[in-house]
Design a protein around this motif. Structure first.
Motif, PDB file in Angstrom:
ATOM      1  N   LEU A 159       0.750  -1.056   0.056  1.00 13.23           N
ATOM      2  CA  LEU A 159       0.044  -0.188  -0.092  1.00 13.23           C
ATOM      3  C   LEU A 159       0.787   1.340  -0.058  1.00 13.23           C
ATOM      4  CD1 LEU A 159      -3.056   1.020   0.385  1.00 13.23           C
ATOM      5  CD2 LEU A 159      -2.285   1.371   2.564  1.00 13.23           C
ATOM      6  N   GLY A 160       1.805   1.420   1.027  1.00 18.24           N
ATOM      7  CA  GLY A 160       2.684   2.557   1.243  1.00 18.24           C
ATOM      8  C   GLY A 160       2.498   3.019   2.439  1.00 18.24           C
ATOM      9  N   THR A 161       3.533   4.035   2.488  1.00 19.29           N
ATOM     10  CA  THR A 161       3.938   4.564   4.039  1.00 19.29           C
ATOM     11  C   THR A 161       4.396   6.135   3.819  1.00 19.29           C
ATOM     12  OG1 THR A 161       5.339   4.474   5.783  1.00 19.29           O
ATOM     13  CG2 THR A 161       6.052   3.500   3.800  1.00 19.29           C
ATOM     14  N   PRO A 162       3.973   7.050   4.611  1.00 19.35           N
ATOM     15  CA  PRO A 162       4.457   8.400   4.589  1.00 19.35           C
ATOM     16  C   PRO A 162       6.216   8.191   4.652  1.00 19.35           C
ATOM     17  CG  PRO A 162       3.280   8.063   6.512  1.00 19.35           C
ATOM     18  CD  PRO A 162       3.174   6.679   5.806  1.00 19.35           C
ATOM     19  N   ASP A 163       6.767   9.203   4.158  1.00 22.29           N
ATOM     20  CA  ASP A 163       8.139   9.351   4.384  1.00 22.29           C
ATOM     21  C   ASP A 163       8.506   9.827   5.936  1.00 22.29           C
ATOM     22  OD1 ASP A 163       8.827   8.633   1.718  1.00 22.29           O
ATOM     23  OD2 ASP A 163       8.583  10.718   1.355  1.00 22.29           O
ATOM     24  N   ASP A 164       7.530  10.262   6.481  1.00 27.08           N
ATOM     25  CA  ASP A 164       7.652  10.978   7.799  1.00 27.08           C
ATOM     26  C   ASP A 164       6.639  11.067   8.634  1.00 27.08           C
ATOM     27  OD1 ASP A 164       9.920  11.825   9.820  1.00 27.08           O
ATOM     28  OD2 ASP A 164       8.744  13.138   9.920  1.00 27.08           O
ATOM     29  N   TYR A 165       6.380  11.136  10.037  1.00 30.82           N
ATOM     30  CA  TYR A 165       5.202  11.364  10.465  1.00 30.82           C
ATOM     31  C   TYR A 165       4.841  12.932  10.762  1.00 30.82           C
ATOM     32  CZ  TYR A 165       8.661  11.258  14.423  1.00 30.82           C
ATOM     33  OH  TYR A 165       9.422  11.246  15.254  1.00 30.82           O
ATOM     34  N   THR A 166       5.696  13.854  10.235  1.00 37.14           N
ATOM     35  CA  THR A 166       5.595  15.094  10.369  1.00 37.14           C
ATOM     36  C   THR A 166       4.395  15.485   9.409  1.00 37.14           C
ATOM     37  OG1 THR A 166       7.213  15.505   9.226  1.00 37.14           O
ATOM     38  CG2 THR A 166       7.562  15.719  11.381  1.00 37.14           C
ATOM     39  N   TYR A 167       3.811  16.777   9.477  1.00 37.20           N
ATOM     40  CA  TYR A 167       2.576  17.568   8.904  1.00 37.20           C
ATOM     41  C   TYR A 167       2.647  17.241   7.261  1.00 37.20           C
ATOM     42  CZ  TYR A 167      -1.163  20.314   7.224  1.00 37.20           C
ATOM     43  OH  TYR A 167      -1.996  21.108   6.545  1.00 37.20           O
ATOM     44  N   ASP A 179      12.374  -6.704  -6.713  1.00 40.76           N
ATOM     45  CA  ASP A 179      12.432  -5.458  -6.041  1.00 40.76           C
ATOM     46  C   ASP A 179      10.898  -5.093  -5.442  1.00 40.76           C
ATOM     47  OD1 ASP A 179      12.993  -2.979  -4.930  1.00 40.76           O
ATOM     48  OD2 ASP A 179      14.362  -2.612  -6.704  1.00 40.76           O
ATOM     49  N   PHE A 180      10.762  -4.184  -4.678  1.00 39.98           N
ATOM     50  CA  PHE A 180       9.546  -3.756  -4.419  1.00 39.98           C
ATOM     51  C   PHE A 180       9.108  -2.269  -4.514  1.00 39.98           C
ATOM     52  CE2 PHE A 180      12.028  -1.845  -0.860  1.00 39.98           C
ATOM     53  CZ  PHE A 180      11.049  -1.237  -0.200  1.00 39.98           C
ATOM     54  N   CYS A 181       7.881  -1.862  -4.409  1.00 35.79           N
ATOM     55  CA  CYS A 181       7.366  -0.637  -4.790  1.00 35.79           C
ATOM     56  C   CYS A 181       6.134  -0.570  -3.990  1.00 35.79           C
ATOM     57  CB  CYS A 181       6.949  -0.375  -6.258  1.00 35.79           C
ATOM     58  SG  CYS A 181       5.599  -1.176  -6.843  1.00 35.79           S
ATOM     59  N   MET A 182       5.683   0.994  -3.814  1.00 39.32           N
ATOM     60  CA  MET A 182       4.565   1.224  -3.001  1.00 39.32           C
ATOM     61  C   MET A 182       3.575   1.894  -3.750  1.00 39.32           C
ATOM     62  SD  MET A 182       5.014   0.309   0.101  1.00 39.32           S
ATOM     63  CE  MET A 182       6.427  -0.177   1.395  1.00 39.32           C
ATOM     64  N   ARG A 183       2.253   1.663  -3.615  1.00 39.37           N
ATOM     65  CA  ARG A 183       1.110   2.351  -4.300  1.00 39.37           C
ATOM     66  C   ARG A 183       1.130   3.723  -4.130  1.00 39.37           C
ATOM     67  NH1 ARG A 183      -1.421   5.494  -6.439  1.00 39.37           N
ATOM     68  NH2 ARG A 183      -3.461   5.358  -7.780  1.00 39.37           N
ATOM     69  N   TYR A 184       1.386   4.057  -2.817  1.00 38.34           N
ATOM     70  CA  TYR A 184       1.162   5.450  -2.438  1.00 38.34           C
ATOM     71  C   TYR A 184       2.737   5.790  -2.002  1.00 38.34           C
ATOM     72  CZ  TYR A 184      -3.518   4.354  -2.918  1.00 38.34           C
ATOM     73  OH  TYR A 184      -4.684   3.817  -3.675  1.00 38.34           O
TER      74      TYR A 184
END
Length: 349
Positions: A29-37, A120-125
């Motif tokens: 699915l994906g993940t943010p690069d960081d948890y900041t705004y 390899d792998f990728c993220m949708r978002y």
């Protein structure tokens, strides 16, 4: 390694190209690069703007998303991510687990096929993007790509949107590789066996045997089921196959759905409400597993193990056991590798 060569019978001035490899591209699915705004806002904007996820007309949805949701939700979602973030490595659990899964699958595929494959792998978002990884595979000589969304059960909002993004990436390639997508593997015996083994290990490690196992799947609007999405049916079948593999009866296992969003009715029963009802019915000891997730993430580590646990305990529950996702467990990797090998037939035998 596969070096660039001049195609057979090509003239002497033809540029050398890499070719002949098979790419295996895992997708989550994906993940943010960081948890900041701002990283959270970018990630949520991409996710919640996907028509497969929220299918309301853009003229109606985008003003709400941009003016209301994305001004507030990055803060609350960021706090949730912060609570599970690996601060030492600077990444989310989903990213770290997906990297570990990829490394193990790469090792298994290399042992089986040598340098003929690239894994390899990728993220949708978010990152790494599907587009960037398709580009890398083509540049490394992959003239065939097997695209594998890591969702056991098919859903339009998960499997289909991942495939959509893969096809969009192919549209930008001058010389497109041949491509295949891996279908849902919810009823594969290897997957069910790996899931059952993880539950048996968890039950063996607790002092009090749970009264019931709650299989909590990610939810979706009921309307999607009526439109023909097979997700609900595949989730229910996963639970049935798991029950049969464990040798249990219906009283020992139940399917529920989590992660509601918006005002409309979603698939029921809702996990957060159902665990509280179980506690009120006298089932004071429960276990929860998330068979729709191939890797632990915000929905399991924060939502299940914090919010849903809290709902159960506030209703009088006593023992709440969260059973982790299969992650990079060897049985899981073996099951995924078998799915991959089956889908490579005709390309690599």
């Amino acid at each position: 390694m596969f070096d660039a060569t001049r195609p057979t019978h090509a003239p002497a001035d033809h540029p050398k190209v890499k070719m002949g490899r098979v790419g295996i591209l895992l997708a989550n699915l994906g993940t943010p690069d960081d948890y900041t705004y701002w990283p959270m806002r970018r990630y949520l904007n991409e996710f919640l703007s996907d028509k497969r996820v929220i299918d309301y007309p853009a003229w109606k949805w985008q003003p709400i998303l941009q003016a209301i949701i994305l001004t507030k939700r990055p803060f609350t979602s960021g706090a949730a991510y912060k609570s599970i973030w690996d601060h030492e490595k600077g990444e989310s659990p989903l990213m770290l687990i997906t990297k570990d899964q990829t490394a193990k699958i790469r090792s298994a595929m290399k042992a089986r096929f040598g340098d003929r494959v690239m894994v390899d792998f990728c993220m949708r978002y978010g990152n790494p993007s599907t587009k960037s990884k398709v580009r890398e595979m083509v540049a490394e000589g992959c003239d065939r790509i097997l695209f594998f969304p890591l969702y056991p059960q098919y859903a339009g909002a998960t499997t289909a949107t991942a495939n959509d993004q893969f096809f969009r990436a192919l549209m930008e390639e001058t010389w497109q590789p041949a491509s295949r997508t891996v279908p849902a593997y919810f009823d594969r015996p290897e997957y069910i066996d790996a899931l059952a083994a993880s539950i048996e290990r968890a039950y063996a490690g607790v002092d009090t045997r749970p009264d019931i196992l709650v299989c909590s799947y990610h939810g979706m609007p009921e309307r999607y089921l009526q439109q023909g999405d097979p997700y609900h049916c595949q989730c229910v079948k996963t639970t049935r196959l798991l029950k049969e593999r464990l040798g249990w009866d219906d009283s020992q296992i139940v399917s529920t759905f989590q992660s509601r969003f918006g005002p409309e009715e979603w698939l029921k029963p809702y996990t957060v409400d159902h665990v509280a009802e179980l506690a009120r019915q006298g089932k004071k000891n429960i276990a929860v597993v998330a068979p729709a997730f191939s890797a632990d993430c915000i929905e399991t580590l924060e939502e299940i193990n914090e919010e849903i646990r809290e709902s159960f305990e506030e209703a009088g529950g006593e023992t709440f056991t969260y059973i982790p996702c299969l992650n990079d467990d060897d049985a899981h990797i073996s099951a995924l590798a078998q799915v991959i090998e089956d889908n490579l037939k005709g390309w690599l035998d």
